[in-house]
Design an enzyme around this catalytic site. Structure first.
Site, PDB file in Angstrom:
ATOM      1  N   PRO A  53      42.877  40.056  32.534  1.00 28.56           N
ATOM      2  CA  PRO A  53      43.713  40.760  33.890  1.00 28.56           C
ATOM      3  C   PRO A  53      44.783  40.034  34.292  1.00 28.56           C
ATOM      4  O   PRO A  53      44.957  38.907  34.497  1.00 28.56           O
ATOM      5  CB  PRO A  53      42.484  40.951  34.865  1.00 28.56           C
ATOM      6  CG  PRO A  53      41.149  40.647  33.956  1.00 28.56           C
ATOM      7  CD  PRO A  53      41.704  39.661  32.898  1.00 28.56           C
ATOM      8  N   GLU A  54      45.868  40.672  34.573  1.00 29.50           N
ATOM      9  CA  GLU A  54      47.280  40.163  34.892  1.00 29.50           C
ATOM     10  C   GLU A  54      47.451  40.856  36.290  1.00 29.50           C
ATOM     11  O   GLU A  54      46.721  41.304  36.758  1.00 29.50           O
ATOM     12  CB  GLU A  54      48.354  40.482  34.032  1.00 29.50           C
ATOM     13  CG  GLU A  54      48.289  39.866  32.409  1.00 29.50           C
ATOM     14  CD  GLU A  54      48.742  38.338  32.592  1.00 29.50           C
ATOM     15  OE1 GLU A  54      48.981  37.819  33.753  1.00 29.50           O
ATOM     16  OE2 GLU A  54      48.475  37.853  31.380  1.00 29.50           O
TER      17      GLU A  54
END
Ligand SMILES: [Zn+2]
Length: 283
Positions: free
Chosen positions: A16-17
């Protein structure tokens, strides 16, 4: 209807960014704000750091808001914060109270009629509790500027880059300067700004810094709108699936034609990461 957040069934393609974390925050906040916490359930304390025993201090508190700093989610309970990080493979879901836990469901925040549940197969995520001033927490104190905040503008980037000979691509990914510009977004913003990723940071003019900041913000905002590019099977807060994978200009397109000039996209290594760029469009 209660929302489902993250990728509960399949591991994400990338970790996840910032956009995924922000999408998660926006989904969680209306589900959690104003809710009284009845307690917590810790099924597996061995996450990236051990889940501290003092998370039980959450019982009886009310969630004021859900905020984000970098890729940390901060559940603000007034006199303390629950700090959550999704690590490599974490997802957060809001489920009806009493929903049985499944494999990898390591942590629950128990509310009156619902549960905030962390599933994290690889256990690189984090669940921490602090009553100290949140900005001084060791995990947060040294984080760089939020890229979507007004504090990041062209003149600020210009000033920040002056002392650095490092390549601008590597500079952008250093979370001590600007937080949360991951590999995808660094590659894409540099293409959109027409800047060669190997350019020494301190060689960028003010005008190019202005352009680059604009493209960083635009790229991140587009990803947030798309629902987070990393989670193909992300399920939105209304329960509907179907966010699209973003169409990239250069990321992961080595050897394919540039969408702007038709030349071939090149791949190089910078630091430990792959950089993708168009040698014609990016100077
Ligand atoms: Zn090109």
């Amino acid at each position: 209807m209660l929302g489902i957040f993250g990728a509960p069934h399949k591991p994400p393609l990338h970790m996840p960014e910032l956009p995924e974390v922000e999408v998660t925050r926006r989904g969680l906040e209306p589900q959690l704000a104003g809710q009284v916490i009845l307690g917590v359930a810790v099924r597996e304390p061995r996450l990236r750091w051990p889940v501290p025993k003092d998370v039980h201090q959450l019982a009886g508190r009310t969630v004021k808001s859900v905020r984000r700093r970098g890729k940390y989610l901060l559940v603000d309970c007034g006199a303390g914060h629950l700090i959550l990080h999704l690590g490599m493979s974490g997802s957060l879901r809001v489920l009806p109270a009493g929903t049985p836990a499944q494999k990898h469901d390591h942590f629950d925040l128990l509310l009156a009629d619902r549960i905030l549940r962390l599933r994290d197969p690889r256990r690189f995520g984090a669940v921490l509790w602090t009553t100290a001033a949140i900005d001084t927490h060791p995990l947060l104190a040294h984080l760089g500027i939020e890229p979507l905040s007004a504090a990041l503008h062209g003149a600020r980037l210009h000033q920040l880059t002056r002392p650095h000979r490092t390549a601008i691509k590597s500079f952008l990914m250093d979370g001590r300067r600007i937080v949360g510009v991951g590999n995808i977004y660094a590659n894409e913003s540099l293409f959109r700004a027409g800047i060669n990723p190997r350019t020494p940071a301190r060689k960028l003019s003010l005008e190019r810094c202005d352009r680059l900041v604009g493209e960083i913000k635009a790229t991140l905002r587009a990803a947030i709108r798309a629902g987070g590019s990393s989670l193909r099977d992300f399920v939105g807060s209304d329960g509907s699936a179907g966010y699209f994978q973003q169409r990239y200009w250069v990321y992961d397109r080595a050897g394919q034609p540039c969408r702007r000039c038709g030349g071939l996209i090149r791949r190089i290594q910078q630091g430990q990461r792959s950089t993708f760029y168009c040698p014609t469009c990016q100077r």
